[in-house]
Design a protein around this motif. Structure first.
Motif, PDB file in Angstrom:
ATOM      1  N   ARG A 182       0.815  -1.201   0.000  1.00 33.49           N
ATOM      2  CA  ARG A 182       0.000   0.000   0.000  1.00 33.49           C
ATOM      3  C   ARG A 182       0.857   1.263   0.000  1.00 33.49           C
ATOM      4  O   ARG A 182       1.830   1.358   0.752  1.00 33.49           O
ATOM      5  CB  ARG A 182      -0.872   0.080   1.253  1.00 33.49           C
ATOM      6  CG  ARG A 182      -1.999  -0.867   1.301  1.00 33.49           C
ATOM      7  CD  ARG A 182      -3.128  -0.428   0.376  1.00 33.49           C
ATOM      8  NE  ARG A 182      -3.977  -1.577   0.142  1.00 33.49           N
ATOM      9  CZ  ARG A 182      -3.782  -2.453  -0.830  1.00 33.49           C
ATOM     10  NH1 ARG A 182      -2.809  -2.288  -1.677  1.00 33.49           N
ATOM     11  NH2 ARG A 182      -4.553  -3.494  -0.968  1.00 33.49           N
ATOM     12  N   SER A 186      -3.061   5.279  -1.916  1.00 33.74           N
ATOM     13  CA  SER A 186      -4.078   4.254  -2.087  1.00 33.74           C
ATOM     14  C   SER A 186      -5.176   4.346  -1.043  1.00 33.74           C
ATOM     15  O   SER A 186      -6.169   3.632  -1.111  1.00 33.74           O
ATOM     16  CB  SER A 186      -3.435   2.870  -2.031  1.00 33.74           C
ATOM     17  OG  SER A 186      -2.462   2.778  -3.030  1.00 33.74           O
TER      18      SER A 186
ATOM     19  N   GLU B 103       1.054  -2.367  -6.678  1.00 32.53           N
ATOM     20  CA  GLU B 103      -0.233  -2.410  -5.996  1.00 32.53           C
ATOM     21  C   GLU B 103      -1.290  -3.165  -6.791  1.00 32.53           C
ATOM     22  O   GLU B 103      -2.103  -3.882  -6.231  1.00 32.53           O
ATOM     23  CB  GLU B 103      -0.719  -0.986  -5.710  1.00 32.53           C
ATOM     24  CG  GLU B 103       0.173  -0.248  -4.732  1.00 32.53           C
ATOM     25  CD  GLU B 103      -0.289   1.173  -4.510  1.00 32.53           C
ATOM     26  OE1 GLU B 103      -1.510   1.403  -4.524  1.00 32.53           O
ATOM     27  OE2 GLU B 103       0.558   2.057  -4.328  1.00 32.53           O
TER      28      GLU B 103
END
Lengths: 806, 250
Positions: A182, A186, B103
């Motif tokens: 992360r 985000s 991600e």
């Protein structure tokens, strides 16, 4: 197209959809609905679908022979239309009833494929059918180290056994939340869409947080891959639905937060649909009633292709249709067309570009006439393609896959010696086929484009070995005027009798889905070939019956007997010359009936496109080769490049010379939201034509009110061909008032059957200008002593002055 | 018109997600200069071969020992600059690159992924990979990223929507060209190896396996494609694409 139909048809005859749950209205209804199961049945012809529609043993009224023949065609169709990396694509049903020439005019191509992933076997239920979709509501728990660090609270599928059901949630979770890594960014709310690997589906996701909850929540929607290119275009509608659904979830989280009840790191209920069925119902209903129709509208309705204004072939065709309209529809002093075009140029042309809440709606029961008028109106609209058409035109004219199914058709050619017969021919119920045939001779070359010398005076009639029948509308009595019976089937070119001469259809007539046969006949109205197999030819008006449009199951041959055409009212819509109550033919436009040099069909244009976009892969390849392949990779220093130093701060700069290929200049990839005749009013399209129904005005007003939920202003030009009425509907909302409140509505009548409402001098001048331009163009065309290049130049100038009028 | 950037990014074995080349357009906004996009000379110590932008080998400016660090073109009066990193959107591009490689669950099959958030704007990512036995996992992963630096998602989405096929086909065209050149290099190498009497079908698979514990060797895209002008062409194509997107919006 038939391939899908047959697949569906065969499947449906042998399978039975079983909907779980006894109480469809109960709280479990949604879950059961989402878990439709298909179980094998012995396959009786009377097996019913879940929605109650009977599935017959035959498909579309075809016999086994027909099926095998059609299956061959379907294979060809699938193979032929598989391009752009999309699954089997075929023509939208609405185009089955459009003559090829009109397709060229309106769409720029005869072939407009689209990927229909909706089971439209039951055509009557088309509107209720929907794409397969899957709705997921999930949260990512804060347990980063745990493999199962997510919980799916809602997994709702509407798919009828689609592969979508079989994608594991653990796999979807990977695409929804990504990896565990992360970044601080985000933590923000973010939206994304992407393909799901090894499947034909797209995933749309919104990820959000709630206050200081550590978990991330997600709303995800899986839809078929064929809608991928539409997603970005309707992103506003998608985010509206996502926000609405998000609000529902946030409402629950707020309640939960106020109770301070947390359950082992998870906040959403284990089964959201069981805990809050109404919430889920609301989200699903909104999806099915608002968002998915939006997807369907954008992806399945073919949009108009607006030709470049410098294309002389287009401009010639446009003027030709203008003259035909003036001659046949308007008469000498009606000024309907001039007023309509003036209204569009003055009040709507710019506004259509700037706001999606501006519309032009034509009301007519006659699809073909309406499409003719759509062509005239769209001819002056923007944004038009300004690219070189050479780049867009395919070299080989694509063939309809079912072309080979078409029989060796015979063509009746109008006898040259009977060239003037259109002036005195009397078509009454006494006209026997033999009397008609006596004026024609047959050929066995099939349908063909009439040659220049015979085009004006030829009539192409779909025929087999039996003689042509003359169908007379029962609503009209013979005797008063013979021309009256020609009604709307009267061609724009006098001498062409079009669809009134039709014959008992054969199987081949049904199997041919495109009225390709009439491609050489610029008839204003053509009868569709989709007729009943059983029994004699029904009384059919020349226009395409709406029931026929509806009655076409998934593009296949209809097994429904056409009903009495609602478009019978078309007889009242237009003043037919030769009748006592109709105006005289305008002698100015009908004086010269010889073939004009501008009478060239738009056939050479065959833009490769789908419903939404124009293809450009060739163009990109050309640009790439021009830019990247021109330099010699062996050379260290390509030509035209140099090293320079801007200042002491920046390092030396390598200046690279790029030869811009210019091939994409003026290219319009995504076509505007203008379309032709639709069977229902479509909220999303700005230019359209719809049937006259009692509630069509109400639909337009409702759409405008819906506009005002987000906009302050909405405007619609409503054109009724029946009453020859043009009016402008305007709705405004006060800036300070809430959406849906403080609405002011204004209905301004511009024109009503020859009478004007209150019009401004500027508007009056524009109407005169239109009239003057048409007459000027006519004179140019009729001038014999000018060379072609000068004539083209003059015509383009006149057209340019029309579209640039301000 | 929001700023549009096109960048080639790479997941470097040593350095992680990195920008290899970014092309930007100078939008002539107030208080800005075209020179803002140009980079000064920078040390290349923090780059390895696999993530370093190679400029065509040209002789420098007389009297200036500094190497070339910028490529610049002009199309229809607009200036386009390609550099190793963006001088004015460094953080933004780093963040986007991190998201793409670390991600998101990227699938390097050339299918696009579009995402938007307020800080990173609207991005369209197309991932692809090249076989390289000297790389971790025997493959090198790249992402071609179109960035529309805006907070107005609808405005940005209009650009993508109006040019959906152009963007996807255009990026894939460059990617296909890279992959084609790379395949050609691999084939030539295999043929050479065969001619030297070395590798047959079996050992081809065995070699990477046996090398698993050996140190990996960084390789540049120039070497992988055997095309010294690969970045030069990429700059030209990126400039053309951005130029085309800008023109369509006006």
């Amino acid at each position: 197209m038939l391939g899908n139909l047959l697949a569906n048809g065969n499947a449906s005859s042998g399978n039975k959809l079983v909907v779980g749950g006894n109480n469809p209205n109960g709280p479990n209804a949604l879950r059961n609905f989402g878990n439709l199961k298909i179980t094998k049945q012995p396959g009786g012809p009377n097996t019913k679908h879940a929605d109650g529609a009977p599935s017959t043993g035959t498909v579309g009224g075809l016999t086994t022979e027909g099926l095998s023949a059609a299956a061959t065609a379907a294979t060809t169709a699938t193979a032929h239309h598989e391009f752009w990396g999309r699954p089997a694509m075929h023509a939208p049903p609405i185009l089955d009833h459009m003559a090829d020439e009109l397709k060229f005019k309106l769409l720029g191509s005869k072939v407009v494929p689209f990927a229909n992933t909706v089971d439209t076997l039951d055509s009557q239920h088309t509107r209720e059918n929907s794409y397969a979709f899957r709705l997921l509501l999930a949260e990512e728990t804060g347990q980063m180290a745990c493999r199962n660090n997510f919980r799916v609270s809602l997994d709702y599928t509407f798919s009828r056994g689609s592969p979508l059901e079989r994608i594991r949630t653990s796999e979807l979770k990977e695409y929804i939340f990504g990896s565990m890594v992360r970044a601080t960014e985000s933590l923000l709310e973010n939206d994304k869409f992407r393909t799901i690997p090894n499947s034909d589906f797209v995933l749309i996701t919104r990820i959000f947080r709630f206050e200081d909850f550590p978990n991330r929540f997600s709303i995800s929607l899986c839809i078929p891959n064929s809608l991928f290119s539409v997603v970005s275009e309707i992103w506003q509608d998608i985010t509206r639905w996502l926000t609405q659904t998000q609000t529902i979830v946030l409402g629950y989280l707020e309640r939960k937060n106020s109770l301070k009840k947390h359950h082992e790191g998870a906040f959403l209920p284990l089964d959201y649909s069981a805990a809050f069925p109404k919430d889920v119902d609301k989200a699903v209903q909104s999806l099915q009633r608002k968002l998915l129709p939006c997807f369907r509208s954008y992806s399945e309705i073919p949009r108009l292709f607006l030709y470049p204004d410098y294309s002389i072939d287009f401009v010639n065709t446009w003027f030709k249709d203008v003259f035909s309209w003036l001659e046949i529809k308007d008469g000498p002093k009606l000024n309907f067309l001039s007023t309509l075009l003036a209204s569009v140029v003055l009040y709507f042309k710019t506004s259509l570009l700037q706001s999606k809440s501006t519309r032009v709606v034509l009301l007519s029961g006659n699809m073909v006439v309406a499409n003719k008028l759509i062509f005239l109106v769209s001819g002056i609209l923007e944004p038009r393609c300004r690219a070189k058409l050479d780049h867009l035109i395919t070299k080989e004219e694509p063939q309809f896959a079912d072309d080979h199914l078409q029989p060796e058709r015979q063509k009746f050619e109008y006898d040259k010696h009977a060239a003037d017969v259109h002036d005195d021919i009397t078509v009454t119920s006494e006209n026997s086929p033999s009397s008609i045939n006596s004026k024609y001779h047959t050929t066995t070359k099939g349908w063909e484009i009439p040659k220049k010398s015979t085009s004006l005076r030829s009539v192409s009639i779909s025929s087999d070995s039996s003689g042509a029948e003359v169908i007379q509308p029962s609503s009209l009595k013979s005797g008063s005027s013979s021309f009256k019976y020609l009604s709307s089937s009267l061609s724009s070119q006098p001498g062409s009798y079009g669809s009134w001469f039709n014959k008992r259809p054969t199987f081949h007539d049904y199997s041919s889905q495109s009225p390709t046969g009439g491609k050489g006949n610029d008839s204003w109205e053509r009868i569709p070939t989709t007729l009943t197999l059983n029994g004699p030819l029904q009384r059919t008006t020349s226009s395409t019956s709406l029931h026929q449009v509806f009655g076409r199951p998934s593009g296949g041959p209809s097994n429904q007997t056409p009903q009495q055409s609602p478009s019978i009212s078309e007889y009242d819509e237009y003043p037919w010359f030769g009748t006592p109550e109709s105006p005289r033919i305008d002698s100015f436009y009908s004086a010269n009936k010889k073939r004009m040099p501008y009478d060239v069909p738009l056939k050479e244009f065959n833009i490769e496109r789908d419903c939404q976009k124009v293809k450009q892969s060739d163009l990109i390849s050309q640009a790439f080769d021009s830019i990247c392949k021109s330099s010699d990779s062996k050379k260290d220093m390509p030509d035209g490049c140099e090293i320079s130093r801007e200042n002491n701060m920046s390092a030396p700069v390598f200046d690279v010379n790029i030869d811009d290929p210019h091939c994409r200049d003026g290219f319009l990839e995504t076509l505007p939201l203008y379309t032709s005749y639709l069977t229902h009013f479509n909220y999303w399209f700005q230019v359209q034509s719809i049937p006259i129904t009692p509630d069509c005005d109400q639909q337009i007003v409702s759409a405008m009110k819906r506009d005002l939920m987000t906009e302050l202003f909405s405007m619609t030009l409503v054109v009724s061909l029946r009453t020859r009425e043009i009016r402008k509907l305007i709705m405004k909302r006060d800036v300070d008032s809430e959406p849906g409140c403080g609405i002011k509505q204004k209905n301004k009548k511009i024109f009503n059957n020859g009478k004007y409402g209150k019009i401004s001098p500027q508007f009056s001048a524009c109407i005169s200008f239109m009239d003057g331009s048409f007459k000027a163009a006519k004179l140019v065309y009729e001038s014999k002593n000018i060379d072609e290049s000068y004539r083209n130049k003059r015509i383009l100038e006149i057209f340019s002055s029309i579209i640039n009028y301000s | 018109m929001p700023p549009i950037l096109l960048s080639l990014t790479h997941f470097c074995d040593k350095h992680g997600p990195r920008v290899v080349l970014v092309t930007q357009c100078y939008l002539a906004e107030p208080n800005t200069s075209e020179n803002d996009l140009l980079l000064p000379d920078y040390p290349t110590d923090s780059y390895c071969e696999s993530c370093l932008l190679h400029f065509p080998e040209v002789s420098g400016v007389p009297g200036d020992a500094r190497p070339v660090r910028n490529m610049r073109s002009r199309i229809k009066g607009r200036t386009f600059v390609s550099t190793q990193y963006s001088s004015i959107r460094y953080q933004l591009l780093n963040s986007i690159t991190r998201k793409a490689f670390s991600e998101e669950t990227m699938i390097y099959d050339c299918s696009p992924l579009v995402f938007f958030d307020d800080s990173r704007g609207l991005n369209l990512i197309i991932g692809f990979k090249l076989y390289d036995e000297n790389a971790r996992g025997n493959e090198r992963r790249y992402c071609y990223i179109l960035t529309i630096d805006t907070k107005d998602v609808y405005n940005g989405m209009n650009i993508i929507s109006d040019n959906w096929n152009f963007i996807n086909c255009g990026l894939k065209k460059m990617i296909d060209d890279i992959r084609q050149s790379h395949t050609q290099v691999l084939n030539e190498r295999r043929l050479d190896a065969k001619d030297n009497g070395g590798i047959d079908g079996l050992t081809q698979f065995a070699v990477p396996y046996l090398r698993a514990n050996k140190s990996k060797e960084a390789k540049n895209l120039v070497e992988l494609t055997n095309d010294p002008l690969i970045f030069f062409n990429m700059h030209k194509w990126n400039s053309y694409m951005i130029s085309s997107l800008i023109i369509r919006q006006h």
